[in-house]
Scaffold this motif. Structure first.
Motif, PDB file in Angstrom:
ATOM      1  N   GLU A   1       0.836  -1.206   0.000  1.00 45.78           N
ATOM      2  CA  GLU A   1       0.000   0.000   0.000  1.00 45.78           C
ATOM      3  C   GLU A   1       0.872   1.257   0.000  1.00 45.78           C
ATOM      4  OE1 GLU A   1      -3.128   0.597  -0.464  1.00 45.78           O
ATOM      5  OE2 GLU A   1      -3.618  -1.526  -0.578  1.00 45.78           O
ATOM      6  N   ASP A   2       1.915   1.232   0.843  1.00 39.85           N
ATOM      7  CA  ASP A   2       2.811   2.389   0.934  1.00 39.85           C
ATOM      8  C   ASP A   2       3.539   2.642  -0.384  1.00 39.85           C
ATOM      9  OD1 ASP A   2       2.104   2.947   3.492  1.00 39.85           O
ATOM     10  OD2 ASP A   2       3.885   2.079   4.440  1.00 39.85           O
ATOM     11  N   ILE A   3       3.863   1.573  -1.089  1.00 40.24           N
ATOM     12  CA  ILE A   3       4.540   1.725  -2.380  1.00 40.24           C
ATOM     13  C   ILE A   3       3.554   2.275  -3.409  1.00 40.24           C
ATOM     14  CG2 ILE A   3       5.686   0.505  -4.267  1.00 40.24           C
ATOM     15  CD1 ILE A   3       6.795  -1.442  -2.101  1.00 40.24           C
TER      16      ILE A   3
ATOM     17  N   GLY B   1       9.187   5.375  -1.959  1.00 46.88           N
ATOM     18  CA  GLY B   1       9.613   5.578  -3.346  1.00 46.88           C
ATOM     19  C   GLY B   1      10.566   4.501  -3.835  1.00 46.88           C
ATOM     20  N   GLU B   2      10.867   4.529  -5.145  1.00 51.49           N
ATOM     21  CA  GLU B   2      11.825   3.590  -5.743  1.00 51.49           C
ATOM     22  C   GLU B   2      13.173   3.688  -5.050  1.00 51.49           C
ATOM     23  OE1 GLU B   2      12.400   4.648  -9.775  1.00 51.49           O
ATOM     24  OE2 GLU B   2      10.350   4.169 -10.355  1.00 51.49           O
ATOM     25  N   ASP B   3      13.790   2.566  -4.850  1.00 54.01           N
ATOM     26  CA  ASP B   3      15.119   2.488  -4.245  1.00 54.01           C
ATOM     27  C   ASP B   3      15.194   3.114  -2.863  1.00 54.01           C
ATOM     28  OD1 ASP B   3      16.535   1.090  -6.310  1.00 54.01           O
ATOM     29  OD2 ASP B   3      16.351   2.902  -7.523  1.00 54.01           O
ATOM     30  N   GLU B   4      14.024   3.359  -2.264  1.00 58.52           N
ATOM     31  CA  GLU B   4      14.030   3.892  -0.907  1.00 58.52           C
ATOM     32  C   GLU B   4      14.183   2.727   0.075  1.00 58.52           C
ATOM     33  OE1 GLU B   4      11.054   6.443   1.912  1.00 58.52           O
ATOM     34  OE2 GLU B   4      10.964   6.888  -0.233  1.00 58.52           O
TER      35      GLU B   4
ATOM     36  N   LEU C   1       7.988 -10.336   0.178  1.00 55.20           N
ATOM     37  CA  LEU C   1       8.093  -9.233  -0.772  1.00 55.20           C
ATOM     38  C   LEU C   1       9.355  -9.337  -1.625  1.00 55.20           C
ATOM     39  CD1 LEU C   1       6.823  -6.329   1.497  1.00 55.20           C
ATOM     40  CD2 LEU C   1       5.616  -7.406  -0.397  1.00 55.20           C
ATOM     41  N   VAL C   2      10.423  -9.896  -1.055  1.00 56.03           N
ATOM     42  CA  VAL C   2      11.646 -10.097  -1.832  1.00 56.03           C
ATOM     43  C   VAL C   2      11.367 -11.147  -2.915  1.00 56.03           C
ATOM     44  CG1 VAL C   2      14.007 -11.014  -1.748  1.00 56.03           C
ATOM     45  CG2 VAL C   2      13.227  -9.418   0.011  1.00 56.03           C
ATOM     46  N   GLU C   3      10.657 -12.221  -2.515  1.00 48.60           N
ATOM     47  CA  GLU C   3      10.328 -13.275  -3.480  1.00 48.60           C
ATOM     48  C   GLU C   3       9.441 -12.760  -4.606  1.00 48.60           C
ATOM     49  OE1 GLU C   3       8.802 -16.591  -1.208  1.00 48.60           O
ATOM     50  OE2 GLU C   3      10.725 -16.730  -0.161  1.00 48.60           O
ATOM     51  N   GLU C   4       8.556 -11.817  -4.275  1.00 56.55           N
ATOM     52  CA  GLU C   4       7.670 -11.256  -5.292  1.00 56.55           C
ATOM     53  C   GLU C   4       8.368 -10.172  -6.114  1.00 56.55           C
ATOM     54  OE1 GLU C   4       3.909  -9.923  -3.701  1.00 56.55           O
ATOM     55  OE2 GLU C   4       3.701 -11.736  -2.496  1.00 56.55           O
ATOM     56  N   GLY C   5       9.594  -9.833  -5.744  1.00 50.21           N
ATOM     57  CA  GLY C   5      10.339  -8.823  -6.487  1.00 50.21           C
ATOM     58  C   GLY C   5       9.957  -7.395  -6.132  1.00 50.21           C
ATOM     59  N   VAL C   6       9.217  -7.209  -5.070  1.00 54.17           N
ATOM     60  CA  VAL C   6       8.796  -5.865  -4.655  1.00 54.17           C
ATOM     61  C   VAL C   6       9.927  -5.163  -3.895  1.00 54.17           C
ATOM     62  CG1 VAL C   6       7.137  -4.595  -3.234  1.00 54.17           C
ATOM     63  CG2 VAL C   6       6.369  -6.557  -4.570  1.00 54.17           C
ATOM     64  N   LEU C   7      10.661  -5.945  -3.106  1.00 61.58           N
ATOM     65  CA  LEU C   7      11.815  -5.402  -2.375  1.00 61.58           C
ATOM     66  C   LEU C   7      13.076  -6.118  -2.845  1.00 61.58           C
ATOM     67  CD1 LEU C   7      10.571  -5.307   1.361  1.00 61.58           C
ATOM     68  CD2 LEU C   7      10.425  -3.482  -0.345  1.00 61.58           C
TER      69      LEU C   7
ATOM     70  N   PHE D   1      15.342  -2.566   0.218  1.00 62.31           N
ATOM     71  CA  PHE D   1      14.981  -1.393  -0.570  1.00 62.31           C
ATOM     72  C   PHE D   1      13.821  -1.714  -1.510  1.00 62.31           C
ATOM     73  CE2 PHE D   1      19.235  -0.920   0.876  1.00 62.31           C
ATOM     74  CZ  PHE D   1      19.420   0.436   1.102  1.00 62.31           C
ATOM     75  N   VAL D   2      13.111  -0.680  -1.934  1.00 56.52           N
ATOM     76  CA  VAL D   2      11.996  -0.852  -2.859  1.00 56.52           C
ATOM     77  C   VAL D   2      12.553  -1.034  -4.277  1.00 56.52           C
ATOM     78  CG1 VAL D   2       9.940   0.237  -3.831  1.00 56.52           C
ATOM     79  CG2 VAL D   2      10.519   0.590  -1.411  1.00 56.52           C
ATOM     80  N   SER D   3      12.115  -2.098  -4.953  1.00 55.85           N
ATOM     81  CA  SER D   3      12.573  -2.345  -6.328  1.00 55.85           C
ATOM     82  C   SER D   3      12.135  -1.192  -7.237  1.00 55.85           C
ATOM     83  CB  SER D   3      11.980  -3.645  -6.861  1.00 55.85           C
ATOM     84  OG  SER D   3      12.340  -4.713  -6.020  1.00 55.85           O
ATOM     85  N   PRO D   4      12.976  -0.845  -8.216  1.00 53.60           N
ATOM     86  CA  PRO D   4      12.663   0.288  -9.090  1.00 53.60           C
ATOM     87  C   PRO D   4      11.326   0.118  -9.826  1.00 53.60           C
ATOM     88  CG  PRO D   4      14.918  -0.436  -9.425  1.00 53.60           C
ATOM     89  CD  PRO D   4      14.286  -1.434  -8.498  1.00 53.60           C
ATOM     90  N   ASP D   5      10.977  -1.121 -10.181  1.00 45.02           N
ATOM     91  CA  ASP D   5       9.747  -1.311 -10.951  1.00 45.02           C
ATOM     92  C   ASP D   5       8.571  -1.766 -10.080  1.00 45.02           C
ATOM     93  OD1 ASP D   5      10.833  -3.723 -10.301  1.00 45.02           O
ATOM     94  OD2 ASP D   5      10.322  -4.700 -12.197  1.00 45.02           O
ATOM     95  N   ALA D   6       8.750  -1.704  -8.740  1.00 43.37           N
ATOM     96  CA  ALA D   6       7.733  -2.272  -7.835  1.00 43.37           C
ATOM     97  C   ALA D   6       6.375  -1.601  -8.002  1.00 43.37           C
ATOM     98  CB  ALA D   6       8.205  -2.158  -6.388  1.00 43.37           C
ATOM     99  N   ARG D   7       6.377  -0.266  -8.062  1.00 42.46           N
ATOM    100  CA  ARG D   7       5.106   0.453  -8.100  1.00 42.46           C
ATOM    101  C   ARG D   7       4.332   0.092  -9.363  1.00 42.46           C
ATOM    102  NH1 ARG D   7       3.635   6.547  -8.476  1.00 42.46           N
ATOM    103  NH2 ARG D   7       1.569   6.457  -7.516  1.00 42.46           N
TER     104      ARG D   7
END
Lengths: 291, 117
Positions: free
Chosen positions: B18-20, B26-29, B55-61, B70-76
């Motif tokens: 939700e926060d993302i 933000g990206e890379d935050e 979230l790491v497994e889903e590629g979000v972090l 960190f937040v993945s660049p393409d997560a949002r």
């Protein structure tokens, strides 16, 4: 250093009464465990044996691989905290702290002082004159500041009011994060403290009912709700923990993980699958009719 | 906070998503550490770690060794796409079912949507 706790085929009898009945448990070191059981289920007996306050009638208790009973070096590493204080009524809290400083190799005086302030522990009153809340506050302060590798809280904070209990949960969690150790908490306040447990052990009548990762246990209870016939068909042959009816609607709580296929089939039959909370699961697993 | 009725680690993962989506993260935050997270929400650190692992497994972090998560660049963008795919089924279809149950004509809903354009 963290210590594991192992209970092997433990039986404890008081005369004719069997308090613990062939219990086997293996708790890895460095985790927070919740020990749940109804009154008289044998929780305190098991924990007393682990802390070497009581000898097993048969079976064995191992802490870090060694027997704690009459093993002074090992029992200094085990702290058993109840809601009363193991001291004479005439002693004052100051004296109790003096003893703890001497006996506990990992005692942290600075932390003890901070806790005394936070929980408003009266230092000058005699133990016998302390209120129930003050006794609990003193007990948990002794338990936390001892930083014992095995720390057991046996309903030790029941006398505290809600704000003090939450302060205790915060202290416990933060100090555990900073100084990982094996913590066992027995409690009736499951909803309040359940999220702190990494694993949950449920015992009933001195026997093991469940021992699992808290999250896995939570996922194991399912409430199936819908038209009575469809619910009956879907839950046939499963472990049923509870059953309720309201008119044509039936809600049956089952125990056991459902596969994706089974979930799909339930939805197709117009059934609603709901999660079951830890407390509800505990109530169902130890209910009178299951005994 | 978290309720007792569904796995807490999934609730943690949803909260971070939700926060993302909202842009609060933000990206890379860098996200909070599992210990900070556990302490803040009064949950077991192992439970928090499980949520982050999901979230790491889903590629979000993504993890940076010794530094944190960190937040993945393409997560949002990824989360938005997922949500869009579920939108018609979970939001629109559910709305139509509810409208039928309580007797709101679909024309009236269409008019309302037109008005919001």
């Amino acid at each position: 250093m963290t210590l594991s706790v192992e209970v092997k085929d433990l039986t404890i009898r008081y005369g004719e009464t069997v308090a613990v009945d062939g219990l086997t448990l293996k708790l890895a070191g460095g985790k927070i465990y919740g020990l749940l059981g109804r009154n008289g289920s044998g929780k305190t007996s098991v924990l007393s044996a682990v802390s070497a306050f009581r000898k097993a009638t048969s079976g064995a208790v191992l802490v870090g691989g060694a027997e704690p009973f009459e093993n002074a070096a090992l029992t200094r590493q085990i702290c058993f905290v109840r809601d009363r204080v193991d001291a004479q009524d005439g002693d004052c809290a100051r004296g109790v702290f003096r003893m703890a400083r001497m006996l506990r190799p990992n005692w942290d005086e600075e932390y003890a002082q901070a806790l005394i302030e936070r929980f408003h522990v009266p230092l000058k009153k005699r133990i016998g004159a302390l209120s129930r809340g003050a006794k609990s506050a003193l007990s948990v302060t002794l338990g936390l500041a001892a930083r014992a590798p095995v720390t057991i809280f046996d309903e030790s904070y029941l006398g505290m009011d809600a704000p003090s209990r939450y302060a205790f949960y915060d202290e416990l969690l933060n100090d555990y994060i900073a100084h990982p150790r094996t913590i066992i908490i027995s409690t009736h306040l499951i909803e309040e403290v359940g999220s702190l447990f990494e694993e949950v052990v449920i015992i009933d009548k001195g026997r093991l009912v469940a021992h699992d990762d808290t999250e896995a246990l939570r996922a194991r209870g399912v409430a199936v709700t819908g038209p009575a016939d469809a619910v009956a068909e879907f839950t046939a042959g499963r472990t049923v923990l509870g059953d309720q009816r309201l008119g044509g609607t039936r809600s049956t709580t089952i125990y056991g993980q459902l596969t994706a296929e089974e979930r799909g089939r339930a939805r197709g039959a117009g059934l609603d699958l709901g999660p079951v909370g830890l407390q509800d699961l505990f109530v169902h697993l130890t209910a009178e009719e299951r005994r | 906070m978290f309720d007792d009725r569904s796995p807490i680690y999934l609730q943690i993962a949803d909260k971070i998503k939700e926060d993302i989506l909202s842009g609060a993260l933000g990206e890379d935050e860098q996200v909070m550490s599992t210990n900070q997270y556990a302490s803040f929400y009064r949950i077991n650190p192992a439970t928090a770690a499980k949520g982050f692992q999901q979230l790491v497994e889903e590629g979000v972090l993504y993890k940076r060794r010794g530094i944190g998560m960190f937040v993945s660049p393409d997560a949002r963008e990824k989360l938005r796409t997922e949500r869009r795919e579920r939108f018609f089924e979970e939001v629109v279809d559910a709305m139509i079912t509810e409208a039928r149950v309580i007797g709101i004509p679909l024309d009236e809903i269409v008019r309302r949507i037109e008005g919001a354009k």
